[in-house]
Design a protein around this motif. Structure first.
Motif, PDB file in Angstrom:
ATOM      1  N   VAL A  20       0.864  -1.181   0.000  1.00 50.54           N
ATOM      2  CA  VAL A  20       0.000   0.000   0.000  1.00 50.54           C
ATOM      3  C   VAL A  20       0.892   1.220   0.000  1.00 50.54           C
ATOM      4  CG1 VAL A  20      -1.800   1.260   1.225  1.00 50.54           C
ATOM      5  CG2 VAL A  20      -1.585  -1.205   1.520  1.00 50.54           C
ATOM      6  N   LYS A  21       0.726   2.074  -0.976  1.00 57.42           N
ATOM      7  CA  LYS A  21       1.509   3.304  -0.997  1.00 57.42           C
ATOM      8  C   LYS A  21       0.775   4.338  -0.143  1.00 57.42           C
ATOM      9  CE  LYS A  21       4.959   5.122  -3.823  1.00 57.42           C
ATOM     10  NZ  LYS A  21       5.696   5.140  -5.062  1.00 57.42           N
ATOM     11  N   ALA A  22       1.177   4.456   1.113  1.00 58.75           N
ATOM     12  CA  ALA A  22       0.459   5.314   2.065  1.00 58.75           C
ATOM     13  C   ALA A  22       0.733   6.792   1.795  1.00 58.75           C
ATOM     14  CB  ALA A  22       0.849   4.954   3.489  1.00 58.75           C
ATOM     15  N   VAL A  23       1.990   7.123   1.483  1.00 61.51           N
ATOM     16  CA  VAL A  23       2.356   8.499   1.136  1.00 61.51           C
ATOM     17  C   VAL A  23       3.156   8.435  -0.165  1.00 61.51           C
ATOM     18  CG1 VAL A  23       3.747  10.502   1.811  1.00 61.51           C
ATOM     19  CG2 VAL A  23       2.311   9.361   3.509  1.00 61.51           C
ATOM     20  N   ASP A  24       2.771   9.280  -1.107  1.00 63.26           N
ATOM     21  CA  ASP A  24       3.258   9.117  -2.476  1.00 63.26           C
ATOM     22  C   ASP A  24       3.861  10.421  -3.004  1.00 63.26           C
ATOM     23  OD1 ASP A  24       3.723   8.225  -4.996  1.00 63.26           O
ATOM     24  OD2 ASP A  24       1.621   7.960  -5.562  1.00 63.26           O
ATOM     25  N   GLY A  25       5.073  10.712  -2.579  1.00 59.14           N
ATOM     26  CA  GLY A  25       5.796  11.858  -3.135  1.00 59.14           C
ATOM     27  C   GLY A  25       5.280  13.214  -2.680  1.00 59.14           C
ATOM     28  N   ILE A  26       5.212  13.398  -1.364  1.00 59.80           N
ATOM     29  CA  ILE A  26       4.688  14.669  -0.843  1.00 59.80           C
ATOM     30  C   ILE A  26       5.807  15.645  -0.506  1.00 59.80           C
ATOM     31  CG2 ILE A  26       3.601  15.667   1.226  1.00 59.80           C
ATOM     32  CD1 ILE A  26       1.269  14.069   0.669  1.00 59.80           C
ATOM     33  N   SER A  27       5.624  16.896  -0.929  1.00 60.12           N
ATOM     34  CA  SER A  27       6.549  17.975  -0.589  1.00 60.12           C
ATOM     35  C   SER A  27       5.775  19.087   0.093  1.00 60.12           C
ATOM     36  CB  SER A  27       7.239  18.521  -1.836  1.00 60.12           C
ATOM     37  OG  SER A  27       7.969  17.495  -2.477  1.00 60.12           O
ATOM     38  N   LEU A  28       6.447  19.752   1.030  1.00 60.79           N
ATOM     39  CA  LEU A  28       5.745  20.698   1.897  1.00 60.79           C
ATOM     40  C   LEU A  28       6.782  21.548   2.619  1.00 60.79           C
ATOM     41  CD1 LEU A  28       3.033  21.269   3.552  1.00 60.79           C
ATOM     42  CD2 LEU A  28       3.742  19.386   5.007  1.00 60.79           C
ATOM     43  N   THR A  47      -1.362  10.298   8.987  1.00 63.91           N
ATOM     44  CA  THR A  47      -0.511   9.913  10.120  1.00 63.91           C
ATOM     45  C   THR A  47       0.865   9.482   9.633  1.00 63.91           C
ATOM     46  OG1 THR A  47      -2.377   9.314  11.515  1.00 63.91           O
ATOM     47  CG2 THR A  47      -0.282   8.275  12.044  1.00 63.91           C
ATOM     48  N   THR A  48       0.899   8.746   8.541  1.00 66.37           N
ATOM     49  CA  THR A  48       2.180   8.309   7.975  1.00 66.37           C
ATOM     50  C   THR A  48       3.038   9.520   7.616  1.00 66.37           C
ATOM     51  OG1 THR A  48       1.059   6.355   7.108  1.00 66.37           O
ATOM     52  CG2 THR A  48       3.218   6.863   6.184  1.00 66.37           C
ATOM     53  N   LEU A  49       2.427  10.517   6.982  1.00 64.93           N
ATOM     54  CA  LEU A  49       3.143  11.745   6.626  1.00 64.93           C
ATOM     55  C   LEU A  49       3.692  12.432   7.872  1.00 64.93           C
ATOM     56  CD1 LEU A  49       3.946  14.090   4.714  1.00 64.93           C
ATOM     57  CD2 LEU A  49       1.617  14.984   5.009  1.00 64.93           C
ATOM     58  N   LEU A  50       2.845  12.558   8.887  1.00 61.30           N
ATOM     59  CA  LEU A  50       3.248  13.265  10.098  1.00 61.30           C
ATOM     60  C   LEU A  50       4.372  12.531  10.840  1.00 61.30           C
ATOM     61  CD1 LEU A  50       1.221  15.326  12.448  1.00 61.30           C
ATOM     62  CD2 LEU A  50       2.282  13.336  13.464  1.00 61.30           C
ATOM     63  N   LEU A  51       4.285  11.221  10.916  1.00 60.74           N
ATOM     64  CA  LEU A  51       5.328  10.453  11.614  1.00 60.74           C
ATOM     65  C   LEU A  51       6.670  10.593  10.899  1.00 60.74           C
ATOM     66  CD1 LEU A  51       3.390   7.171  12.542  1.00 60.74           C
ATOM     67  CD2 LEU A  51       3.980   9.072  14.055  1.00 60.74           C
ATOM     68  N   MET A  52       6.639  10.605   9.570  1.00 61.79           N
ATOM     69  CA  MET A  52       7.894  10.771   8.820  1.00 61.79           C
ATOM     70  C   MET A  52       8.430  12.193   8.980  1.00 61.79           C
ATOM     71  SD  MET A  52       7.496   8.533   5.348  1.00 61.79           S
ATOM     72  CE  MET A  52       6.036   9.309   4.697  1.00 61.79           C
ATOM     73  N   ALA A  53       7.549  13.169   8.848  1.00 58.98           N
ATOM     74  CA  ALA A  53       7.989  14.565   8.947  1.00 58.98           C
ATOM     75  C   ALA A  53       8.521  14.880  10.341  1.00 58.98           C
ATOM     76  CB  ALA A  53       6.833  15.510   8.597  1.00 58.98           C
ATOM     77  N   GLY A  54       7.999  14.173  11.352  1.00 57.92           N
ATOM     78  CA  GLY A  54       8.416  14.418  12.729  1.00 57.92           C
ATOM     79  C   GLY A  54       9.605  13.585  13.174  1.00 57.92           C
ATOM     80  N   GLY A  55      10.168  12.817  12.265  1.00 57.04           N
ATOM     81  CA  GLY A  55      11.367  12.057  12.608  1.00 57.04           C
ATOM     82  C   GLY A  55      11.097  10.758  13.333  1.00 57.04           C
ATOM     83  N   LEU A  56       9.853  10.302  13.320  1.00 58.12           N
ATOM     84  CA  LEU A  56       9.511   9.072  14.040  1.00 58.12           C
ATOM     85  C   LEU A  56       9.493   7.835  13.140  1.00 58.12           C
ATOM     86  CD1 LEU A  56       6.619  10.357  16.332  1.00 58.12           C
ATOM     87  CD2 LEU A  56       8.891   9.627  17.065  1.00 58.12           C
TER      88      LEU A  56
END
Ligand SMILES: Nc1ncnc2c1ncn2[C@@H]1O[C@H](COP(=O)(O)OP(=O)(O)O)[C@@H](O)[C@H]1O
Ligand SMILES: [Mg+2]
Length: 223
Positions: A20-28, A47-56
Motif C-alpha cells: 500500500v503506498k500510504a504516502v506518495d511523493g509529498i513535498s511541503l 498519520t504516515t506523513l506526520l510520523l515521517m515529517a516528525g522524525g519518528l
C-alpha cells in the motif's frame, strides 16, 4: 524554512506481498510562525506523513529538513536527540503515562532531551496555568476528563519550546469546547513563532490555518 519535506514516500507491506503506498511523493514547507493543515479522509496517509515529517518513521524515499538539518541523514541517536529538543507531538489518543501525575507527564520530554532544570518546572507550572489545569496538576490521567487529558498532552508537547509542533487529529476525541481551546493553543503557538503541522479530517480546523492542503490516497489534491 523551519520544516521542509521533499518527495516523501512510504509503502506498507500487506499480506501476499501486496503493497500500500500510504504516502506518495509529498513535498511541503512550513516557515516559522506558520500553521499548515493537511485535511483528508481516514486512510489517506496523514498519520504516515506526520510520523515521517516528525522524525519518528523513516521514509522509503525523500527528505525531511528540520531547521536545515537533514533528519534521516543523521545517525539514529543523534536524530532522536534533535527530535527531543526541536519537535513536539500531540496525538488523538493523548499517550499520557497513567501512573504519573499531570505535572510529571508534562516534564517527561525534558528528561528525555536532557534539558531538565528548575526553570523547566516553572515552565511546566506556567503551561498548567495557561491550559487551565491548576486543579489537576497532581492528578493522574485516569482522573481527568478527555479535554483535560489533551490539554495535559499539549502542555507536554510544548515543554521544550519545540521549533516545530506536530498534531495528529488533536481534536478527534474532544467536545466542541475543548476542541476550540486546544486549537486556540495550537494556533497560538504558531503565532509565537513555531512551525506547526496539523493533520486531521476535522473541517473545523481549516479556518485557523495559513495554508490548507487536501490529501487523497497519499497525495495532495487540487480541491
Ligand atoms: N503499520 C501499517 N501497516 C500496514 N498498513 C498501514 C500501516 N499504517 C497505516 N497503514 C495503511 O496506510 C494507509 C494510510 O494510513 P494512515 O497514514 O494511518 O492514514 P490516515 O492517518 O490518513 O488515516 C492506510 O491504507 C492504512 O491502512
Ligand atoms: Mg491518522
Amino acid at each position: 524554512m523551519e520544516l521542509k519535506v521533499a518527495g516523501l514516500s512510504k509503502s506498507y507491506k500487506r499480506r501476499k506481498n501486496k503493497e500500500v503506498k500510504a504516502v506518495d511523493g509529498i513535498s511541503l514547507e512550513i516557515a516559522n510562525g506558520e500553521l499548515v493543515s493537511v485535511n483528508g479522509p481516514s486512510g489517506c496517509g496523514k498519520t504516515t506523513l506526520l510520523l515521517m515529517a516528525g522524525g519518528l518513521m523513516s521514509p522509503d524515499s525523500g527528505k525531511v529538513l528540520l531547521g536545515g538539518m537533514d533528519l534521516y541523514a543523521l545517525p539514529p541517536e543523534e536524530r532522536d536527540r534533535e527530535r527531543a529538543l526541536r519537535v513536539g507531538f500531540v496525538f488523538q489518543q493523548f499517550y499520557l503515562i497513567p501512573y504519573l501525575t499531570v505535572t510529571e507527564n508534562i516534564l517527561i520530554p525534558s528528561v528525555g532531551s536532557g534539558t531538565w532544570s528548575l526553570s523547566l518546572r516553572e515552565r511546566a507550572m506556567e503551561l498548567i496555568t495557561r491550559l487551565n489545569l491548576d486543579h489537576r496538576a497532581d492528578h493522574k490521567p485516569g482522573e481527568l476528563s478527555t479535554g483535560e487529558r489533551q490539554r495535559a498532552a499539549l502542555a507536554r508537547a510544548l515543554i521544550n519550546k519545540p521549533s516545530v509542533l506536530f498534531a495528529d487529529e488533536p481534536t478527534g476525541n474532544l467536545d466542541d469546547d475543548n476542541a476550540e481551546i486546544v486549537l486556540d493553543h495550537i494556533a497560538g503557538y504558531a503565532d509565537e513563532g513555531a512551525a506547526v503541522l496539523l493533520v486531521t479530517h476535522d473541517r473545523r480546523v481549516g479556518n485557523r490555518a495559513h495554508r490548507v492542503y487536501r490529501m487523497k490516497e497519499g497525495r495532495f489534491s487540487d480541491n
